[in-house]
Design a protein around this motif. Structure first.
Motif, PDB file in Angstrom:
ATOM      1  N   ARG A   1       2.261   1.735  -3.530  1.00  0.00           N
ATOM      2  CA  ARG A   1       1.488   2.351  -4.326  1.00  0.00           C
ATOM      3  C   ARG A   1       1.236   3.612  -4.109  1.00  0.00           C
ATOM      4  O   ARG A   1       1.129   4.565  -5.211  1.00  0.00           O
ATOM      5  N   ARG A   2       1.090   4.085  -2.985  1.00  0.00           N
ATOM      6  CA  ARG A   2       0.739   5.755  -2.726  1.00  0.00           C
ATOM      7  C   ARG A   2       2.074   6.443  -3.297  1.00  0.00           C
ATOM      8  O   ARG A   2       1.878   7.381  -3.778  1.00  0.00           O
TER       9      ARG A   2
ATOM     10  N   SER B   1       1.021  -1.214  -0.021  1.00  0.00           N
ATOM     11  CA  SER B   1       0.035   0.001   0.103  1.00  0.00           C
ATOM     12  C   SER B   1       0.834   1.209   0.066  1.00  0.00           C
ATOM     13  O   SER B   1       0.454   2.341  -0.735  1.00  0.00           O
ATOM     14  N   ARG B   2       1.969   1.344   0.912  1.00  0.00           N
ATOM     15  CA  ARG B   2       2.697   2.371   0.717  1.00  0.00           C
ATOM     16  C   ARG B   2       3.585   2.648  -0.670  1.00  0.00           C
ATOM     17  O   ARG B   2       3.725   3.829  -0.995  1.00  0.00           O
TER      18      ARG B   2
ATOM     19  N   HIS C   1       2.082   9.388  -5.988  1.00  0.00           N
ATOM     20  CA  HIS C   1       2.988  10.845  -5.613  1.00  0.00           C
ATOM     21  C   HIS C   1       4.016  10.874  -6.708  1.00  0.00           C
ATOM     22  O   HIS C   1       3.965  12.149  -7.199  1.00  0.00           O
TER      23      HIS C   1
END
Length: 85
Positions: free
Chosen positions: A35-36, A32-33, A40
């Motif tokens: 993907r974020r 998840s990190r 960004h």
């Protein structure tokens, strides 16, 4: 008695009838990190003419660190599964 996500043990939560191990949860959080960070970074590249080169460089380095750690965790997970069976 405290329960977490429907299971009887707060350390191994139950998700849709499956038990999740701590490693699986960690891998999901790491994914998840990553993907974020990807989203960004893409937004940063779209407006690259307004952003300092130094900031872009550090964002790329951070993103690559997430990617390398994800590959490392996948490799470790695969090796641990191979050693069990």
């Amino acid at each position: 008695e405290e329960k977490f996500c429907g299971s009887g043990n707060i350390h191994t939560p139950d998700y849709n009838g499956r038990r999740l191990l701590r490693t699986a949860i960690y891998l999901q959080r790491l994914s998840s990190r990553r993907r974020r960070a990807t989203v960004h970074l893409l937004r940063l590249f779209m407006g690259a003419e307004k952003v300092a080169d130094n900031k872009i460089m550090w964002c790329v380095i951070i993103h690559l660190a997430f990617v390398v750690s994800a590959f490392g965790m996948a490799y470790i997970d695969r090796m641990s599964k191979n050693s069990k069976g």
